[in-house]
Write a protein that holds these residues in place. Structure first.
Motif, PDB file in Angstrom:
ATOM      1  N   PHE A 158      40.167 -22.585 -15.304  1.00  0.00           N
ATOM      2  CA  PHE A 158      39.594 -23.656 -16.110  1.00  0.00           C
ATOM      3  C   PHE A 158      38.345 -23.206 -16.871  1.00  0.00           C
ATOM      4  O   PHE A 158      37.691 -24.025 -17.522  1.00  0.00           O
ATOM      5  N   ALA A 159      38.023 -21.920 -16.787  1.00  0.00           N
ATOM      6  CA  ALA A 159      36.783 -21.411 -17.375  1.00  0.00           C
ATOM      7  C   ALA A 159      36.955 -21.040 -18.845  1.00  0.00           C
ATOM      8  O   ALA A 159      37.993 -20.513 -19.250  1.00  0.00           O
ATOM      9  N   SER A 160      35.916 -21.306 -19.632  1.00  0.00           N
ATOM     10  CA  SER A 160      35.878 -20.839 -21.020  1.00  0.00           C
ATOM     11  C   SER A 160      35.645 -19.337 -21.047  1.00  0.00           C
ATOM     12  O   SER A 160      36.152 -18.635 -21.920  1.00  0.00           O
ATOM     13  N   SER A 161      34.842 -18.864 -20.090  1.00  0.00           N
ATOM     14  CA  SER A 161      34.594 -17.434 -19.967  1.00  0.00           C
ATOM     15  C   SER A 161      34.112 -17.118 -18.557  1.00  0.00           C
ATOM     16  O   SER A 161      33.706 -18.011 -17.812  1.00  0.00           O
ATOM     17  N   VAL A 162      34.178 -15.838 -18.211  1.00  0.00           N
ATOM     18  CA  VAL A 162      33.742 -15.356 -16.903  1.00  0.00           C
ATOM     19  C   VAL A 162      32.608 -14.359 -17.128  1.00  0.00           C
ATOM     20  O   VAL A 162      32.740 -13.432 -17.936  1.00  0.00           O
TER      21      VAL A 162
END
Length: 287
Positions: free
Chosen positions: A256-260
């Motif tokens: 669900f992340a936009s970025s890590v």
């Protein structure tokens, strides 16, 4: 557009020692003095968060107990409270006892926060109470009859045990009260082998608390950026404009992340905030 940054604590903003590094504290202090809109959303209590963020001047309230409280960091005053319905508390308490567990019961009695306990039946519970007492947490009260606590506004029931048994208990509680509660099962990263099952009111979620902040504190036009590491952060990831997972985050959350970004041991959250916010400040000056 203003930006509001909201970070989880354990495993995200804090290092593996549950401490905010001196680097992160210094950078946040500087950015906050320049107008940064920042707060935290945690399963911890305001008393615990005050100790960890001591010296930081947060203008926004904090989200504690996963959204059961929205509170002022400096005074500890609860601005919004989501307590579990008394009938639901009594029913869940009986289920916990039938499973052979004894819960910790966190509440607000109208004046102060309390944590009631009776029997310490395993090492996981012993670790928790010893940590709190070592940190001079004044909420703790031992009583012979835990149902006495039901007179308060009960915020959370916490059961500590092993994963499989708690999973069975979770399923039974959810089957009976799923629409009126929010329930989480997760490992205690500081006490390996022990799991925590926490039960809150259905309104006690990080996403609902963030939306309340947006509505009640003049943040309606703000961009929301959140940071997290565990599956209890999924809901706030879904409502954020940008959802940032740390490298050590649960694989389910990363979906669900936009970025890590980097891990919680690398000051990654504060480094991201510093870079992102500084860039936006510079663009606003140009504009």
């Amino acid at each position: 557009m203003n930006t509001v940054y909201v970070s989880d604590l354990d495993g995200t903003l804090l290092g593996n020692d549950a401490i905010l590094s001196s680097f992160s504290k210094q950078v946040l202090h500087k950015l906050l003095s320049q107008g940064l809109q920042f707060t935290v959303a945690s399963a911890r209590s305001v008393i615990s968060i005050q100790r960890m963020l001591k010296g930081l001047n947060l203008r926004l309230p904090i989200i504690e107990f996963n959204g059961a409280f929205i509170s002022d960091l400096n005074s500890g005053r609860h601005e919004i409270i989501h307590a579990i319905h008394p009938d639901v508390v009594e029913s869940i308490y009986k289920l916990i006892i039938e499973f052979g567990y004894v819960p910790f019961i966190s509440s607000f009695n109208g004046v102060e926060d309390c944590v009631y306990y009776k029997d310490i039946i395993n090492d996981g519970m012993d670790w928790y109470i010893n940590q709190c007492l070592k940190n001079q947490d004044k909420r703790w009260r031992t009583i012979e009859d835990l149902t006495y606590s039901f007179r308060d506004q009960v915020i959370c029931l916490t059961v500590i045990g092993h994963a499989q048994q708690l999973l069975e208990l979770q399923d039974i509680i959810f089957e009976k009260h799923g629409t009126s509660i929010e329930i989480h099962l997760f490992p205690n990263q500081y006490s390996p082998g022990w799991y925590w099952l926490t039960v809150h009111d259905s309104k006690a979620t990080k996403d609902q608390a963030i939306q309340t902040l947006v509505e009640n504190y003049g943040l309606g036009e703000s961009e929301i950026v959140v940071f997290g590491d565990q599956i209890n952060d999924i809901k706030m990831f879904k409502i954020a404009d940008y959802a940032i997972a740390v490298a050590n985050a649960d694989a389910k959350l990363k979906l669900f992340a936009s970025s890590v970004i980097g891990s919680n041991t690398e000051d990654s959250v504060v480094k991201y905030i510093h870079q992102d916010w500084s860039k936006k400040v510079a663009l606003n000056k140009i504009g």
